[in-house]
Structure formats: structure tokens, C-alpha cells
Design an enzyme around this catalytic site. Structure first.
Site, PDB file in Angstrom:
ATOM      1  CB  VAL A  68      -0.962   0.006   1.208  1.00 23.28           C
ATOM      2  CG1 VAL A  68      -0.180   0.092   2.509  1.00 23.28           C
ATOM      3  CG2 VAL A  68      -1.974   1.142   1.125  1.00 23.28           C
TER       4      VAL A  68
ATOM      5  CB  ALA B 289     -33.467   5.126 -18.917  1.00 25.15           C
TER       6      ALA B 289
END
Length: 585
Positions: free
Chosen positions: A158, A463
Site C-alpha cells: 500500500v 435510461a
């Protein structure tokens, strides 16, 4: 005597021809269109070059006697088969300008695989923000296509200065290890070529795949020198503690945990250890040879064939002017084998086309938006208005529902060619049940278990963008491509500004106040919509998985279809397919 043929030869050997050559007049008239597209391609290429040059220079890696991620990929992948994905993906806007991994589809020893590699030029392959989301897209792709996942691991763990944006969360950097477990559970192998130092999360990245092959200098461990040496019971640092840290770090620098002596000689986690970096990749190639894959002829219905017309024509056919229509079938004729297409219900739901095509000799479903104006349509409008290309109406939605259902039954993968402004609106549209029919299409897609890919040729709006198997169709959409002409937004910027400020305009006007401040905000909103819908922005945010040139679309279609048929989970015998019979009648 021996005779042989492809299955359902009367249906597939020679399908209806589509398309026609461009005329000299069309070629002359579209020169400006080509120029505009080339300008957009240059913008994308510039962004890609910036990502590929992220981190330390390749020369520095080479002087260390190591290879870069791009060197490794070039050696591993069969020439001419690399199809990069997520190149520009950077949803967190990292200072590195990328997510620190490079991925795509490619063939290894003649078999398709999903391939992902840590970029060892970027913080030695550290976990950085957005990376886990990138990896999850990649594992989803391997799951959807049911093909191997190949990792080139070189992960330093990390980025500790930004751990809060990397480590935790439901889809944080530990989530890919669960996805690796899921792939193994499903029988999808993960091959791992391990390089360099891989502590902590890098250790799990090393241990979680199916087969582990390592370079002689590689290690994987629960913790590295910095973690072990940095353990401090005091809770704060002082001179004494820092001197102890220095000594501990020196010791672990000489002998980092999880070395080959441990994980080959003792634990036997590593199947192979190679003295050279290319040797590890040779090992991956050998394992790829051992993995299952059908011979293409098992599923092919005809010999593979190139389109009859030049791919470069696409830069002339698809208009850069978003309001100008074009012939969608001319586009399709530049993408399908031998420029053939067996269309489903061509006289019904005329705003969309659906049908079966061949890609690399394999059958595939295709759905796309037609462009132009359709007089006396939709039928429920009774002449109140005319239908326009890119919109969806009742018949078109019903047709798409039917076609998707039949493709699911016949195990045909689907390619969606989107160029849509949305679904018809208004009282007549509501009475015609368009809201429910749109959701019905989503249900029909979800009800199937087939792979789909989507190309947003120009517009992906409202949509309609997600009902046409856009990236929101998580279980089915393998990947979504953008082009130099792609625009993705909930609605056009002008429409959004009007919807947002209409009432404000009325209020200001009735009060007799100056409208210019509101107009300025409206124009600012229009510009922001434009800026945040460009191809590069769409790729950076993950609205599309890659931006490709129009001629390169064919290469990705081939990769998608060939990979889909490499090792499918479910088979419909070609001679038992129903959709070709329904089309013929």
C-alpha cells in the site's frame, strides 16, 4: 468416403449481404469528418502516452537489470493480439495519473486470457487509489468470459501516505483476494508470475492465485522490512527508537522475508523459480498450453472472413456532428464477417436493428440504434410527432426484449452498438408502457447468462444507456468501449441547464431582474456537461473501459467473441438453435 460441413449450413454459410462501397462524392464530402476524428484520436493518444510514461523512466529499470511491465507484456502476449483495457482509468485523479496496473485481453500460446500486471515503474507497483476497482473489473471480465486470469505481480504494498483511500472499504484492496478465491471456486485458473518484493498486500497478491511462478529475486510475505522493523511499542518515535529502526531495516534489507529459499525450498508454494525474468514468462506460457480450450471449429458456423469493405470507411460513415444521422447498417457492414447480417424482424421496431452476424466464423447477436427520421412512427403517436433515430419506442423495446431472450436460449453472445439519446417521453409514451418495457429489457438481460459487450459509438444518454447492456449490466457486460466521438451524460447539457434553471428564469423574469447572471450559470453548466462527457474523461472515470479508434473496433469484437467461445460454461448445439429458424420463418 468422408464428407464434412459446418452446422446449419443453409442458414449460416451465406447470410444476407449488407452495405455498399462509399461513392467518390461521399469520400470527398467526408474529408472534414475524418480530420475531426483524427484530432480526437490525437487527444486520446496523448493521454495514453502520459499514462504509459508514468513513474520512473524505463531506462532506469533497464539499468537495474530488470524489465518494465510493457517489456514483460510484449514478451508474453502473442504478437498482434494485445487488446488493452482501462488504460486511462483513474477515478481518484491520482498524482500518478493512473491506477498502477496495466490490463487487457491477449492471447498466450494461442489461447485468450485476461492479463493484468503491476506497473513496476509506478512506486514499484504499489497499491494506489482506484486500483482495486480496476482489478475488480478485470476479475469480473475473467469470470464473465470464463477464461484464465494471468497476473504479473510486482507489488510493493500500500501507498502508506494515502492508505485511507486504498486499504479499507467494501471494494478496497483486499476485495480482489476474495475475487481470486471466487474464480478458483468457479474453476477459472489464475496464473501468477511473481517479481520483486511483495510484502503485506503484495504477499496476498502473490499467494492468492492458483499457480505461482517466481523470479529468483522475488519474495512474498505477510510483512516486509519496513513493517517488521517499524514495530514500535512506544506509540511515538524518539532517537533511540529510530536507531533501532535503522538497524532492523538494514538486517531485513539484506534478507527480506518470504524469499525463494522459504517459498520454494521450504513451503513449496512456488511451482517454479527462474533465473531470468523472461524465464518466468516462459513458464506462464507452458501452463497456458495445459489449460482447456475448445478448437474454434467446434463452435464455428463458417470459415472466418474479413468484412468486404475497408475498416477506414468508418471514419467517414459515423458523423462527428452528433445531430447528423448516418446509416448504421453501413457501420455494421464494416464489422461483420463477409459483411453479412441475418436481421430479426426488420419491419418491426424500426428504430433499432437486431440480428445474427458472424465474427471470426462464430455466430453472435447484434443490437444497435438506427439513425434518421421515421415518418408515421411510433404508431401510438398517431401522427402527433415522428420518430427519430437514437430514441427507443414501444415496438423497438419489445423487439429487443424478444431478441435478447432468444439469444439467451441459443447461448449467443451479444454486441450492442449504442448511439442513443434516450427513451420516448410524455403522456403518449407512458400510455404505451415505455417505462415498464425499458425495465423489462433490463430483466430480460438479467434473466440470461450470456456475455455482452457494448460500444458507445457516439451518444450514450438517459435510461437508454443502461437498458442497452451498458456497464451497469454488471453480470453480463464484459466491457464497454468508447470511440473518439463518444459522449456519455444523463441528458444533453442544454437540456440539463433548461431543466435546472427554467423555474429560476420565470421567477427572475417576473420580478423584473436581470437574466444575464442566470444565463451565465446555464452556459457554464452546458460547458461542464460537455467537458465531462469527452472520451478521455469517460475513460478516466470508468464510463467506458477503453477508447478505441473506429477501425480498431473489429479487433475487440474478434477478441470478445473468440474468448467467449474458448471455454463456454453452457452449450446450445448449433443444429438446435431456434433464432435462425425464427428469423427465416
Amino acid at each position: 468416403m468422408f464428407r464434412q460441413q459446418f452446422p446449419l449450413r443453409p442458414y449460416f454459410e451465406k447470410m444476407p449481404d449488407i452495405g455498399k462501397p462509399l461513392s467518390d462524392a461521399e469520400i470527398r464530402r467526408t474529408e472534414e469528418n475524418v480530420s475531426f476524428i483524427k484530432e480526437q484520436e490525437a487527444l486520446v493518444s496523448s493521454a495514453v502516452e502520459k499514462v504509459e510514461n508514468s513513474g520512473i523512466p524505463a531506462d532506469v529499470i533497464h539499468k537495474r537489470g530488470q524489465t518494465t511491465v510493457y517489456d514483460r507484456l510484449e514478451y508474453l502476449v502473442d504478437p498482434g493480439t494485445w487488446r488493452p483495457l482501462h488504460t486511462l482509468y483513474d477515478p481518484a485523479g491520482n498524482e500518478e495519473g493512473c491506477t498502477g496496473v496495466v490490463d487487457g485481453l491477449g492471447k498466450i500460446e494461442g489461447k485468450w486470457a485476461v492479463i493484468i500486471a503491476f506497473d513496476n515503474k509506478v512506486m514499484a507497483g504499489a497499491w494506489i487509489s482506484g486500483q482495486s476497482e480496476n482489478i475488480l473489473r478485470v476479475t469480473d471480465l475473467a469470470k464473465r468470459l470464463n477464461i484464465p486470469l494471468v497476473w504479473l505481480t510486482n507489488c510493493s504494498g500500500v501507498k502508506l501516505m494515502e492508505q485511507e483511500g486504498v486499504y479499507a472499504n467494501r471494494r478496497g484492496s483486499g476485495a480482489p483476494f476474495y475475487r481470486h478465491a471466487e474464480l478458483n471456486q468457479l474453476g477459472i485458473p489464475i496464473l501468477n508470475a511473481i517479481y520483486g518484493t511483495n510484502p503485506a498486500g503484495g504477499g496476498y497478491q502473490g499467494i492468492s492465485p492458483t499457480i505461482l511462478l517466481a523470479h529468483k529475486d522475488a519474495n512474498i510475505a505477510v510483512g516486509g522490512a519496513g513493517i517488521v522493523g517499524g514495530m514500535n511499542p512506544k506509540g511515538t518515535f524518539d532517537l533511540e527508537g529510530t536507531l533501532q529502526l535503522i538497524e532492523a531495516t538494514k538486517n531485513f534489507r539484506e534478507k527480506p522475508p518470504g524469499r525463494v529459499e522459504t517459498h520454494f525450498d521450504q513451503t513449496a508454494y512456488f511451482r517454479e523459480v527462474h533465473d531470468t525474468e523472461t524465464g518466468v514468462l516462459d513458464g506462464i506460457k507452458e501452463y497456458m498450453k495445459r489449460l482447456p480450450a475448445y478448437d474454434p471449429q467446434f463452435f464455428q458456423v463458417a470459415e472466418p472472413a474479413e468484412p468486404k469493405f475497408p475498416l477506414e470507411d468508418l471514419n467517414r460513415i459515423v458523423s462527428a456532428n452528433q445531430k447528423r444521422p448516418y446509416d448504421a447498417i453501413q457501420v455494421l457492414s464494416r464489422l461483420t464477417d463477409n459483411s453479412e447480417f441475418m436481421e430479426y424482424r426488420p419491419d418491426y421496431g424500426i428504430e433499432v436493428f437486431c440480428g445474427i452476424a458472424k465474427i471470426s466464423g462464430f455466430p453472435v447477436g447484434v443490437i444497435g440504434n438506427r439513425q434518421g427520421v421515421f415518418p408515421k412512427y411510433p404508431e401510438y403517436a398517431n401522427g402527433a410527432y415522428v420518430g427519430v433515430g437514437g430514441k427507443h419506442y414501444r415496438q423497438g423495446l419489445i423487439k429487443q426484449n424478444e431478441f435478447v431472450t432468444f439469444c439467451g436460449r441459443d447461448n449467443l453472445p451479444i454486441i450492442w452498438l449504442q448511439d442513443t439519446t434516450g427513451i420516448d417521453v410524455g403522456d403518449l409514451a407512458e400510455e404505451a408502457e415505455l417505462l415498464s418495457l425499458g425495465q423489462s429489457l433490463i430483466y430480460s438481460i438479467q434473466k440470461t447468462d450470456i456475455s455482452m459487450m457494448c460500444i458507445v459509438l457516439r451518444k450514450g444518454a438517459a435510461a437508454a444507456h443502461y437498458i442497452m447492456a451498458g456497464p451497469q449490466a454488471n453480470d453480463h457486460n464484459a466491457f464497454t468501449l468508447g470511440t473518439p466521438l463518444t459522449e456519455i451524460y444523463v441528458m444533453h447539457g442544454e437540456t440539463a441547464a433548461a431543466a435546472s434553471y427554467a423555474r429560476r428564469l420565470v421567477k427572475e423574469h417576473e420580478a423584473g431582474r436581470d437574466l444575464e447572471p442566470v444565463i451565465d450559470k446555464m452556459n457554464q453548466m452546458v460547458q461542464e456537461y460537455y467537458d465531462k462527457s469527452r472520451p478521455v474523461f469517460c475513460a478516466q472515470r470508468g464510463f467506458v473501459d477503453e477508447v478505441v479508434t473506429l477501425p480498431d473496433m473489429r479487433k475487440y469484437l474478434e477478441a470478445f467473441v473468440e474468448a467467449n467461445y474458448q471455454n463456454p460454461k453452457s452449450i446450445t448445439p448449433v443444429h438446435q438453435m431456434i433464432l435462425p429458424r425464427i428469423i427465416r420463418g
